[in-house]
Design a protein around this motif. Sequence first.
Motif, PDB file in Angstrom:
ATOM      1  N   ARG A 165       0.917  -1.277   0.107  1.00  0.00           N
ATOM      2  CA  ARG A 165       0.063  -0.027  -0.028  1.00  0.00           C
ATOM      3  C   ARG A 165       0.844   1.113   0.057  1.00  0.00           C
ATOM      4  NH1 ARG A 165      -5.186  -0.888   0.994  1.00  0.00           N
ATOM      5  NH2 ARG A 165      -5.743   1.171   1.565  1.00  0.00           N
ATOM      6  N   PRO A 166       0.400   2.552  -0.498  1.00  0.00           N
ATOM      7  CA  PRO A 166       1.203   3.829  -0.588  1.00  0.00           C
ATOM      8  C   PRO A 166       1.437   4.216   0.789  1.00  0.00           C
ATOM      9  CG  PRO A 166      -0.602   3.700  -2.058  1.00  0.00           C
ATOM     10  CD  PRO A 166      -0.711   2.538  -1.259  1.00  0.00           C
ATOM     11  N   ALA A 167       2.839   4.499   1.078  1.00  0.00           N
ATOM     12  CA  ALA A 167       3.339   5.020   2.323  1.00  0.00           C
ATOM     13  C   ALA A 167       4.087   6.109   2.097  1.00  0.00           C
ATOM     14  CB  ALA A 167       4.051   3.643   2.935  1.00  0.00           C
ATOM     15  N   LEU A 168       4.239   6.894   3.348  1.00  0.00           N
ATOM     16  CA  LEU A 168       4.915   8.317   3.202  1.00  0.00           C
ATOM     17  C   LEU A 168       6.270   8.035   2.862  1.00  0.00           C
ATOM     18  CD1 LEU A 168       3.394   9.762   6.271  1.00  0.00           C
ATOM     19  CD2 LEU A 168       2.846  10.178   4.098  1.00  0.00           C
ATOM     20  N   LEU A 169       6.903   8.936   1.948  1.00  0.00           N
ATOM     21  CA  LEU A 169       8.326   9.087   1.545  1.00  0.00           C
ATOM     22  C   LEU A 169       9.181   9.728   2.504  1.00  0.00           C
ATOM     23  CD1 LEU A 169       7.861   9.780  -1.831  1.00  0.00           C
ATOM     24  CD2 LEU A 169       9.273   7.823  -1.382  1.00  0.00           C
ATOM     25  N   ARG A 170      10.487   9.468   2.803  1.00  0.00           N
ATOM     26  CA  ARG A 170      10.964   9.936   3.757  1.00  0.00           C
ATOM     27  C   ARG A 170      12.123  10.893   3.107  1.00  0.00           C
ATOM     28  NH1 ARG A 170      10.937   4.593   5.563  1.00  0.00           N
ATOM     29  NH2 ARG A 170      12.734   4.095   4.352  1.00  0.00           N
ATOM     30  N   PRO A 171      12.775  11.775   3.599  1.00  0.00           N
ATOM     31  CA  PRO A 171      13.740  12.670   2.924  1.00  0.00           C
ATOM     32  C   PRO A 171      14.871  11.888   2.429  1.00  0.00           C
ATOM     33  CG  PRO A 171      13.286  13.801   5.328  1.00  0.00           C
ATOM     34  CD  PRO A 171      12.500  12.415   5.237  1.00  0.00           C
ATOM     35  N   GLU A 172      15.410  10.933   2.912  1.00  0.00           N
ATOM     36  CA  GLU A 172      16.285  10.239   2.483  1.00  0.00           C
ATOM     37  C   GLU A 172      15.966   9.412   1.216  1.00  0.00           C
ATOM     38  OE1 GLU A 172      15.048   7.871   6.186  1.00  0.00           O
ATOM     39  OE2 GLU A 172      15.378  10.033   5.539  1.00  0.00           O
ATOM     40  N   ASP A 173      14.632   9.051   1.158  1.00  0.00           N
ATOM     41  CA  ASP A 173      14.291   8.323  -0.236  1.00  0.00           C
ATOM     42  C   ASP A 173      14.436   9.423  -1.287  1.00  0.00           C
ATOM     43  OD1 ASP A 173      13.522   6.141   1.345  1.00  0.00           O
ATOM     44  OD2 ASP A 173      11.766   7.009   1.763  1.00  0.00           O
ATOM     45  N   VAL A 174      13.757  10.655  -1.135  1.00  0.00           N
ATOM     46  CA  VAL A 174      13.896  11.976  -2.242  1.00  0.00           C
ATOM     47  C   VAL A 174      14.999  12.103  -2.724  1.00  0.00           C
ATOM     48  CG1 VAL A 174      13.114  14.086  -2.716  1.00  0.00           C
ATOM     49  CG2 VAL A 174      11.880  12.499  -1.020  1.00  0.00           C
ATOM     50  N   LYS A 175      16.209  12.005  -1.562  1.00  0.00           N
ATOM     51  CA  LYS A 175      17.817  12.250  -2.030  1.00  0.00           C
ATOM     52  C   LYS A 175      18.245  11.235  -2.914  1.00  0.00           C
ATOM     53  CE  LYS A 175      18.636  14.891   2.214  1.00  0.00           C
ATOM     54  NZ  LYS A 175      19.319  15.154   3.325  1.00  0.00           N
ATOM     55  N   LYS A 176      17.705  10.117  -2.918  1.00  0.00           N
ATOM     56  CA  LYS A 176      18.267   8.894  -3.740  1.00  0.00           C
ATOM     57  C   LYS A 176      17.831   9.149  -5.247  1.00  0.00           C
ATOM     58  CE  LYS A 176      18.011   5.309  -0.295  1.00  0.00           C
ATOM     59  NZ  LYS A 176      17.541   3.923   0.257  1.00  0.00           N
ATOM     60  N   LEU A 177      17.099   9.942  -5.405  1.00  0.00           N
ATOM     61  CA  LEU A 177      16.613  10.330  -6.826  1.00  0.00           C
ATOM     62  C   LEU A 177      17.503  11.481  -7.437  1.00  0.00           C
ATOM     63  CD1 LEU A 177      12.872  10.162  -6.657  1.00  0.00           C
ATOM     64  CD2 LEU A 177      14.535   8.162  -7.024  1.00  0.00           C
ATOM     65  N   ASP A 178      18.451  11.940  -6.586  1.00  0.00           N
ATOM     66  CA  ASP A 178      18.975  13.312  -7.222  1.00  0.00           C
ATOM     67  C   ASP A 178      20.306  12.558  -8.158  1.00  0.00           C
ATOM     68  OD1 ASP A 178      17.682  15.124  -5.979  1.00  0.00           O
ATOM     69  OD2 ASP A 178      19.065  14.964  -4.278  1.00  0.00           O
ATOM     70  N   GLY A 179      20.509  13.368  -9.137  1.00  0.00           N
ATOM     71  CA  GLY A 179      21.658  12.995 -10.025  1.00  0.00           C
ATOM     72  C   GLY A 179      21.169  11.980 -11.106  1.00  0.00           C
ATOM     73  N   ILE A 180      20.089  11.569 -11.537  1.00  0.00           N
ATOM     74  CA  ILE A 180      19.926  10.665 -12.239  1.00  0.00           C
ATOM     75  C   ILE A 180      19.907  11.405 -13.817  1.00  0.00           C
ATOM     76  CG2 ILE A 180      18.003   9.263 -13.276  1.00  0.00           C
ATOM     77  CD1 ILE A 180      17.001   8.763 -10.614  1.00  0.00           C
ATOM     78  N   ASP A 181      20.458  10.811 -14.824  1.00  0.00           N
ATOM     79  CA  ASP A 181      20.610  11.293 -16.090  1.00  0.00           C
ATOM     80  C   ASP A 181      19.210  11.667 -16.469  1.00  0.00           C
ATOM     81  OD1 ASP A 181      23.153  11.360 -15.948  1.00  0.00           O
ATOM     82  OD2 ASP A 181      23.274   9.582 -16.896  1.00  0.00           O
ATOM     83  N   ALA A 182      19.091  12.886 -17.362  1.00  0.00           N
ATOM     84  CA  ALA A 182      17.743  13.072 -18.099  1.00  0.00           C
ATOM     85  C   ALA A 182      16.645  13.759 -17.163  1.00  0.00           C
ATOM     86  CB  ALA A 182      16.867  12.127 -18.916  1.00  0.00           C
ATOM     87  N   VAL A 183      16.880  13.815 -15.700  1.00  0.00           N
ATOM     88  CA  VAL A 183      15.908  14.189 -14.626  1.00  0.00           C
ATOM     89  C   VAL A 183      16.182  15.892 -14.733  1.00  0.00           C
ATOM     90  CG1 VAL A 183      15.187  14.250 -12.365  1.00  0.00           C
ATOM     91  CG2 VAL A 183      15.548  12.012 -13.528  1.00  0.00           C
ATOM     92  N   ARG A 184      15.213  16.529 -14.606  1.00  0.00           N
ATOM     93  CA  ARG A 184      15.447  18.022 -14.586  1.00  0.00           C
ATOM     94  C   ARG A 184      15.077  18.499 -13.227  1.00  0.00           C
ATOM     95  NH1 ARG A 184      12.006  21.445 -18.787  1.00  0.00           N
ATOM     96  NH2 ARG A 184      10.516  20.853 -17.316  1.00  0.00           N
ATOM     97  N   GLU A 185      13.969  17.909 -12.712  1.00  0.00           N
ATOM     98  CA  GLU A 185      13.800  18.366 -11.432  1.00  0.00           C
ATOM     99  C   GLU A 185      12.919  17.265 -10.394  1.00  0.00           C
ATOM    100  OE1 GLU A 185      10.951  21.916  -9.419  1.00  0.00           O
ATOM    101  OE2 GLU A 185      10.487  21.123 -11.269  1.00  0.00           O
TER     102      GLU A 185
END
Length: 388
Positions: free
Chosen positions: A66-86
């Motif tokens: 089931r959908p759960a809340l995202l933690r700040p560390e989860d969001v930081k893992k998405l930084d630096g992916i190629d082709a991602v602007r924001e």
Amino acid sequence: MSALLAHAAGAVWRRRGKAGALGCGLALTVALMAAILFLTDALRAEASRARAALPDVLVQRLLGGRPALLRPEDVKKLDGIDAVREVRARVWGYLFVPALQGNVTVIGAPSDLVPLTVAGGALDSGRDLAPAAHEMIAGTTLVKAMGLVVGDEMQLPSAATDAPSLRLVGTFSSVVDLYTADVIVMSDEDARAALGLGPDDATDVAVTLTNPAEARIVARTILERLPGARVIERDLLDRVYALAYGRRAGIVLAASIPALLALLILAWDRATGLGPEERREIAVLKAVGFATSDVLWVKLFEALLVGTTATVVGLLGAYLWVFVLGAPGLRPALVGFGVLYPEAPLTPEVDLTQLVAIVLGVLAPFIGLNIVPAWRAASMDPMDAMRS
């Protein structure tokens, strides 16, 4: 041929009671089927227009399926992916409002983003949110349903004891009414307080790409960095909306089976044979020199006059029902909102292929059920037909 058409029109007028009953049955059936198809196409088109405001990729965290809340560390893992602007963490959720006996959608607006960009609309009255002022803006449909005016203060029902009361400072509208039906926009901090979230919790993450065509590749990378997450591409959401409206349309069509059965009963009544009056009329026509083909042409014209008129009336009725009156009684079943559903006029989106299918699906059986008994009666000896 014009004489045969005139004779057919006269025959329809002489039996206008029976023709009217058949025509009304056909028109009502056509109107119901066409209205469902018109409304489904219009809602699909509105959902397609709404996709412009959707993120290229949406990321949700799953816990126990089931959908759960995202933690700040989860969001930081998405930084630096190629082709991602924001990469933007979003705060939103549902609150049950007893006065409406339904949910409203609460959306948090980050301090660095124009609130109406989040809502996908344009300011209708009042003003935008001010930072850290415990304010909200809401869709015009919701404001009307709750009886609010700009300047009113409201305490949203929340499990959090520290949720502040909010002042309504503006209303917004949108060409896509899905955005204004049940939406309240406030600051991220107020949204977290109203929804009972922690100071750094996020509902999901919206990922904007430099090249939307690379969404599938980016989705695979996100799954590698966040195993078990749910990654939804914008094109997939578009297909989900189309399938959802198609499924609901199928359910409503299934519920209209009684109307279709009424049409079948009328058709069966025609298929059992002509009445004595019609058989004698055909016998008289044969006796005065009409060929069998002339009789069939007359019956064909009769069926076309009744069937075409009923089909046109049904299609016009469906168009007025959906695009002028707003499909009362039908729209809530397909839109899927429990209490608050979009009320703005729908933009006509008519598929000509579906219109042709409806016309052929109604006219062809109706004409056939008129011609076959007429052919049998026209093949009989006039004297035998007169005595029958």
